[in-house]
Design a protein around this motif. Structure first.
Motif, mmCIF file in Angstrom:
data_model
loop_
_atom_site.group_PDB
_atom_site.id
_atom_site.type_symbol
_atom_site.label_atom_id
_atom_site.label_comp_id
_atom_site.label_asym_id
_atom_site.label_seq_id
_atom_site.Cartn_x
_atom_site.Cartn_y
_atom_site.Cartn_z
ATOM 1 N N LEU B 28 0.847 -1.203 0.000
ATOM 2 C CA LEU B 28 0.000 0.000 0.000
ATOM 3 C C LEU B 28 0.883 1.255 0.000
ATOM 4 O O LEU B 28 0.611 2.215 -0.725
ATOM 5 N N ILE B 31 2.043 2.015 -3.476
ATOM 6 C CA ILE B 31 0.974 2.577 -4.320
ATOM 7 C C ILE B 31 0.771 4.057 -4.006
ATOM 8 O O ILE B 31 0.695 4.905 -4.896
ATOM 9 N N GLN B 35 1.259 7.535 -6.186
ATOM 10 C CA GLN B 35 0.175 8.520 -6.308
ATOM 11 C C GLN B 35 0.696 9.931 -6.050
ATOM 12 O O GLN B 35 0.331 10.872 -6.751
ATOM 13 N N VAL B 57 -6.927 5.540 -8.692
ATOM 14 C CA VAL B 57 -6.352 4.588 -7.732
ATOM 15 C C VAL B 57 -7.042 4.681 -6.357
ATOM 16 O O VAL B 57 -6.870 3.813 -5.507
ATOM 17 N N LYS B 59 -10.009 4.127 -5.092
ATOM 18 C CA LYS B 59 -10.813 2.990 -4.623
ATOM 19 C C LYS B 59 -9.926 1.814 -4.196
ATOM 20 O O LYS B 59 -10.212 1.127 -3.223
ATOM 21 N N GLU B 60 -8.873 1.607 -4.967
ATOM 22 C CA GLU B 60 -7.905 0.542 -4.658
ATOM 23 C C GLU B 60 -7.273 0.787 -3.278
ATOM 24 O O GLU B 60 -7.146 -0.129 -2.465
ATOM 25 N N LYS B 63 -9.788 0.127 -0.528
ATOM 26 C CA LYS B 63 -10.022 -1.315 -0.364
ATOM 27 C C LYS B 63 -8.882 -1.938 0.430
ATOM 28 O O LYS B 63 -9.098 -2.721 1.350
ATOM 29 N N ARG B 64 -7.669 -1.556 0.061
ATOM 30 C CA ARG B 64 -6.506 -2.115 0.754
ATOM 31 C C ARG B 64 -6.444 -1.679 2.215
ATOM 32 O O ARG B 64 -5.962 -2.418 3.064
#
Lengths: 238, 238
Positions: B28, B31, B35, B57, B59-60, B63-64
């Protein structure tokens, strides 16, 4: 003591540790709530003494945050809570951080009150600040009551209210920018109001986070990253 | 299986659950780091496609965050970690929230990139944004490496750097306010840059929080609410 009594004794200790944790959390909530009320008043009344009072509480809030955190870790390590008890500890561990951040934002508002008191003319935007301040104070109050009573309906009210506050904030911001364009010499002062509005909006966000924890606590539902409508639907399906 | 083998088996499962948790957390982190890099580039290059990429990104990341949180609660409930293992779980539980917030701020910057792209003339302040952006990206990178390696020295570097970033941010803000006074017609556009600078400063704060968790993890020290000097002194006393 026979075995039953020992078990009862342990279970009483356990419950009282959880009760203490919740009481400590709500005590911090009460302190931060007062900080927010005083911070808004300090800026709209340009009351430097009140602003100083708000800032004096910061260390107390920081200390209580650390105590609460230690309590959470101790309960997990020693009592190994599961299911709803573990949810309570994890919720308090997260919500404590939100409270501390709310206190931080109240502090920033108090600093802006002091900055404004040093300028000769007063900036525009006090009525916007008073309005948003009142709404955010309501939101914080409902959040803490929802936590104290495990009241999902009140918590949902906050999630709903937060979207309203965001709209109000956007309107206030547009008005402030208009003021700045009309009177560019006062931009620095107007920025103090803008930062204070921003802090209030943040406080509202944190209250929303805590309300989400209340729903998670009672319903076992994770409603983060959902809109107010999605949340209401999910809760009503239970 | 004899008893020893069963214990070994359970302990292997336990370690791999903690390893998985750390791996998920760092994934995470990676990511969110991308970003941030893309968000800053999208605004300074006025690149709408890149801004859209950042926003896709979100929503990803959300979720994570939820998956990581569930992992933390599961490990506590099923494996009942104590001492340093419990510290790791609690640190990841907190730091995950910081990562999610950093992603939120990157998103806000991407939105500002889109707002700016719609105006005819470009606002001042791109070089300030690029500068602060570079520093904050460094800070985030060092933070994640410090977490991956449990490196206290690197974590201390971040706590130190954050005070520098705050100073840089204050300077940039003063310059932006001067631009606004000189050219009040462009206040709305300049505000987009101001909000982006603010988001960068927040990202730096969150990186600082995660670094504090690294120090807590390794040293068992709580260094929240301390200055960089106080922290360095406390760590060196061990």
């Amino acid at each position: 003591m026979d075995k039953l009594n020992i078990n009862q004794h342990i279970s009483q200790q356990y419950n009282s540790a959880l009760d203490d944790l919740k009481t400590e959390f709500l005590a911090l909530g009460g302190i931060v709530e007062q900080q927010i009320i005083k911070a808004v008043k300090s800026i709209t009344d340009v009351d430097v003494d009140l602003a100083a009072e708000v800032m004096a509480v910061e260390k107390e809030v920081d200390k209580r945050e650390i105590v609460l955190d230690d309590l959470c870790t101790q309960i997990i390590a020693r009592r190994q809570p599961t299911a709803s008890d573990l949810r309570l500890v994890m919720a308090i561990s997260k919500a404590t951080r939100d409270l501390e951040r709310m206190g931080d934002e109240a502090n920033k508002i108090a600093k802006m009150a002091i900055a404004i008191s040093e300028s000769e003319t007063l900036p525009h935007g006090f009525s916007e600040l008073r309005n948003l301040g009142r709404q955010v104070q309501d939101e914080v109050n409902i959040t803490l009551t929802a936590f104290a009573r495990y009241d999902v309906d009140m918590a949902l009210q906050v999630v709903d209210k937060d979207e309203e506050i965001d709209r109000e904030y956007a309107t206030a911001m547009r008005e402030l920018i208009t003021y700045m364009m009309e009177d560019p010499r006062n931009i620095s002062r107007a920025m103090s109001i803008i930062w204070s509005l921003r802090s209030l909006e943040r406080i509202g966000d944190h209250a929303g986070n805590i309300s989400e924890q209340v729903i998670y606590l009672v319903k076992g539902l994770d409603i983060r990253h959902k809109t107010a409508d999605e949340v209401a639907e999910q809760v009503s399906q239970d």
